[in-house]
Scaffold this motif. Structure first.
Motif, PDB file in Angstrom:
ATOM      1  N   THR A 287      -9.558  16.833   7.583  1.00  0.00           N
ATOM      2  CA  THR A 287      -8.732  16.139   6.522  1.00  0.00           C
ATOM      3  C   THR A 287      -8.154  15.201   6.227  1.00  0.00           C
ATOM      4  N   VAL A 288      -8.117  14.086   5.244  1.00  0.00           N
ATOM      5  CA  VAL A 288      -7.631  12.795   6.147  1.00  0.00           C
ATOM      6  C   VAL A 288      -6.345  13.032   5.402  1.00  0.00           C
ATOM      7  N   ARG A 289      -4.356  12.661   5.325  1.00  0.00           N
ATOM      8  CA  ARG A 289      -3.967  12.466   4.593  1.00  0.00           C
ATOM      9  C   ARG A 289      -2.755  11.907   4.609  1.00  0.00           C
ATOM     10  N   VAL A 290      -2.705  11.073   3.034  1.00  0.00           N
ATOM     11  CA  VAL A 290      -2.349   9.660   3.012  1.00  0.00           C
ATOM     12  C   VAL A 290      -1.747   9.350   1.760  1.00  0.00           C
ATOM     13  N   ASP A 291      -0.348   8.718   1.276  1.00  0.00           N
ATOM     14  CA  ASP A 291       0.283   8.737  -0.322  1.00  0.00           C
ATOM     15  C   ASP A 291      -0.082   9.281  -0.447  1.00  0.00           C
TER      16      ASP A 291
ATOM     17  N   VAL B  50      -7.765   4.320   4.618  1.00  0.00           N
ATOM     18  CA  VAL B  50      -6.637   3.963   4.484  1.00  0.00           C
ATOM     19  C   VAL B  50      -5.554   2.626   4.844  1.00  0.00           C
ATOM     20  N   PRO B  51      -5.097   2.566   3.626  1.00  0.00           N
ATOM     21  CA  PRO B  51      -3.892   1.063   3.630  1.00  0.00           C
ATOM     22  C   PRO B  51      -3.403   1.217   4.503  1.00  0.00           C
ATOM     23  N   ARG B  52      -3.146  -0.214   4.602  1.00  0.00           N
ATOM     24  CA  ARG B  52      -1.495  -0.785   5.658  1.00  0.00           C
ATOM     25  C   ARG B  52      -0.428  -0.031   4.976  1.00  0.00           C
ATOM     26  N   ASP B  53       0.641   0.127   6.093  1.00  0.00           N
ATOM     27  CA  ASP B  53       1.738   0.389   5.350  1.00  0.00           C
ATOM     28  C   ASP B  53       1.867   1.364   5.256  1.00  0.00           C
ATOM     29  N   ALA B  54       1.303   2.396   5.405  1.00  0.00           N
ATOM     30  CA  ALA B  54       1.190   3.903   5.406  1.00  0.00           C
ATOM     31  C   ALA B  54       1.732   4.712   6.912  1.00  0.00           C
ATOM     32  N   HIS B  55       1.951   5.931   6.847  1.00  0.00           N
ATOM     33  CA  HIS B  55       1.721   7.683   7.588  1.00  0.00           C
ATOM     34  C   HIS B  55       0.771   7.797   6.986  1.00  0.00           C
ATOM     35  N   ALA B  56      -0.888   8.057   7.766  1.00  0.00           N
ATOM     36  CA  ALA B  56      -1.774   9.162   7.556  1.00  0.00           C
ATOM     37  C   ALA B  56      -1.426  10.286   8.369  1.00  0.00           C
ATOM     38  N   GLN B  57      -2.429  11.151   8.010  1.00  0.00           N
ATOM     39  CA  GLN B  57      -2.241  12.278   9.238  1.00  0.00           C
ATOM     40  C   GLN B  57      -4.329  12.467   9.511  1.00  0.00           C
ATOM     41  N   ILE B  58      -4.287  13.421  10.252  1.00  0.00           N
ATOM     42  CA  ILE B  58      -5.722  13.342  10.818  1.00  0.00           C
ATOM     43  C   ILE B  58      -5.830  14.520  10.954  1.00  0.00           C
TER      44      ILE B  58
ATOM     45  N   ARG C 152      -3.311  -7.997   1.962  1.00  0.00           N
ATOM     46  CA  ARG C 152      -3.711  -7.045   0.806  1.00  0.00           C
ATOM     47  C   ARG C 152      -3.292  -5.203   1.244  1.00  0.00           C
ATOM     48  N   ARG C 153      -1.989  -4.856  -0.120  1.00  0.00           N
ATOM     49  CA  ARG C 153      -2.849  -2.395   0.577  1.00  0.00           C
ATOM     50  C   ARG C 153      -3.570  -2.588  -0.590  1.00  0.00           C
ATOM     51  N   LEU C 154      -4.476  -1.875  -0.542  1.00  0.00           N
ATOM     52  CA  LEU C 154      -5.412  -1.869  -1.591  1.00  0.00           C
ATOM     53  C   LEU C 154      -5.185   0.252  -1.405  1.00  0.00           C
ATOM     54  N   PRO C 155      -5.555   0.523  -2.337  1.00  0.00           N
ATOM     55  CA  PRO C 155      -5.152   2.430  -2.844  1.00  0.00           C
ATOM     56  C   PRO C 155      -5.664   2.843  -1.669  1.00  0.00           C
ATOM     57  N   ALA C 156      -5.477   3.890  -1.067  1.00  0.00           N
ATOM     58  CA  ALA C 156      -6.069   5.208  -0.107  1.00  0.00           C
ATOM     59  C   ALA C 156      -7.640   5.440  -1.048  1.00  0.00           C
ATOM     60  N   ARG C 157      -8.792   5.412   0.045  1.00  0.00           N
ATOM     61  CA  ARG C 157      -9.566   5.671  -1.013  1.00  0.00           C
ATOM     62  C   ARG C 157     -11.245   7.370  -0.397  1.00  0.00           C
ATOM     63  N   TYR C 158     -11.719   7.942  -1.362  1.00  0.00           N
ATOM     64  CA  TYR C 158     -12.472   8.527  -0.272  1.00  0.00           C
ATOM     65  C   TYR C 158     -13.807   8.082  -0.506  1.00  0.00           C
TER      66      TYR C 158
ATOM     67  N   PHE D 291     -18.540  -1.704  -0.124  1.00  0.00           N
ATOM     68  CA  PHE D 291     -17.439  -0.950  -0.191  1.00  0.00           C
ATOM     69  C   PHE D 291     -15.380  -2.019   0.141  1.00  0.00           C
ATOM     70  N   ASP D 292     -14.964  -1.257  -1.126  1.00  0.00           N
ATOM     71  CA  ASP D 292     -13.726  -2.824  -1.147  1.00  0.00           C
ATOM     72  C   ASP D 292     -13.030  -2.653  -0.104  1.00  0.00           C
ATOM     73  N   CYS D 293     -12.783  -3.519   0.492  1.00  0.00           N
ATOM     74  CA  CYS D 293     -11.535  -4.162   1.787  1.00  0.00           C
ATOM     75  C   CYS D 293     -10.954  -5.128   1.474  1.00  0.00           C
ATOM     76  N   ASP D 294      -9.884  -5.292   2.529  1.00  0.00           N
ATOM     77  CA  ASP D 294      -9.336  -6.325   2.370  1.00  0.00           C
ATOM     78  C   ASP D 294      -9.783  -7.816   3.574  1.00  0.00           C
ATOM     79  N   ARG D 295     -10.153  -7.167   4.774  1.00  0.00           N
ATOM     80  CA  ARG D 295     -11.214  -7.972   5.642  1.00  0.00           C
ATOM     81  C   ARG D 295     -12.039  -6.885   5.990  1.00  0.00           C
TER      82      ARG D 295
END
Length: 270
Positions: free
Chosen positions: A63-67, A89-97, A114-120, A149-153
């Motif tokens: 399970t990945v938890r973010v935002d 999982v986007p930049r500037d976030a705190h996440a947990q696996i 760019r900070r894109l939204p977290a997505r499955y 799949f959309d990412c920034d880089r």
């Protein structure tokens, strides 16, 4: 001093990670890879910092938890068992696996703006490509390809090479910006080999003093490709080879454009 380009299993370990390659370790600007082993019932928090990440199950689910969102990844029994779902999982976030049954998880990352939204990322939506033919046939799982799949880089794909076959062939490169022809991308190869087998990987110089690697690779090894013609990756007979490719670079466009080595014919191989 130039960084070591072939990193046998354990040599890139750091803290909780079996593999920890960041731009500082690699001596470049963007691409990162971490490999995390979690015991049953364990969890791992991490800050994404200035990078975007994809959490990719290699073995097991999590399970990945973010935002404020929890993404359940079913994962897979092994990398040889087929595609998997994943989490962005986007930049500037705190996440947990967290993993109830435990497993091994890759974190493919790239410094980005760019900070894109977290997505499955659902497994059924991963494009699977049969590439090459004959002894150069392999399977490419384009879960985070530039057009999938959309990412920034970040660009990331998985490759399955049957035992006895060659992949990453013909040798190709992406170490300079040539509009419409080639994109500048740093690349990490991370290997798993079925049944404790081995393989070989080649990077040959594209410029004086450039990257030059001929390595026997085993499960858990990584190879850095800052520049140069890379390929082939050769799987020993009877031992299927898996590798995860992680790429990113400075270009304004997120694109995978390569040039093949002029001394190698491409028909039926690429």
């Amino acid at each position: 001093m130039n960084p070591q380009l072939h990193l046998p299993r354990g040599e890139a370990a750091h803290g909780p990670y079996a593999v920890h390659i960041d731009p500082r370790r690699a001596g470049w600007g963007y691409s990162s890879l971490r490999v995390l082993d979690l015991a049953p019932g364990a969890s791992h928090p991490f800050a994404t910092g200035d990078s975007e990440w994809i959490v990719l199950p290699l073995t097991g689910g999590c399970t990945v938890r973010v935002d404020g969102e929890a993404m359940q990844l079913l994962g897979r029994e092994s990398v040889f068992g087929g595609v998997t779902d994943f989490a962005y999982v986007p930049r500037d976030a705190h996440a947990q696996i967290a993993s109830g049954a435990g497993g091994r998880f890759a974190l493919a990352g790239a410094r980005c703006e760019r900070r894109l939204p977290a997505r499955y990322g659902p497994a059924p939506e991963v494009p699977v490509e049969a590439r090459g033919s004959g002894t150069c046939a392999r399977e490419v799982r384009n879960f985070a390809a530039a057009d999938a799949f959309d990412c920034d880089r970040l660009i990331a794909v998985e490759v399955i090479t049957p035992g006895g076959n060659w992949s990453s062939y013909p040798p190709h490169k992406h170490d300079e910006h040539l509009p419409g022809q080639e994109a500048e991308l740093e690349e990490i190869y991370y290997f798993e080999i079925e049944r404790d087998g081995l393989g070989y990987h080649r990077v040959s110089p594209s410029r004086p003093g450039g990257a030059d690697v001929l390595a026997e690779v085993r499960g858990g090894d990584a190879v850095l490709v800052p520049d140069g013609w890379h390929g082939p990756s050769i799987a020993a007979p009877g031992h299927t080879m898996y590798y995860l490719n992680v790429m990113a670079g400075p270009g304004d466009e997120r694109e995978w454009k390569i040039r093949f080595h002029p001394d190698h014919r491409t028909e039926g191989y690429r």
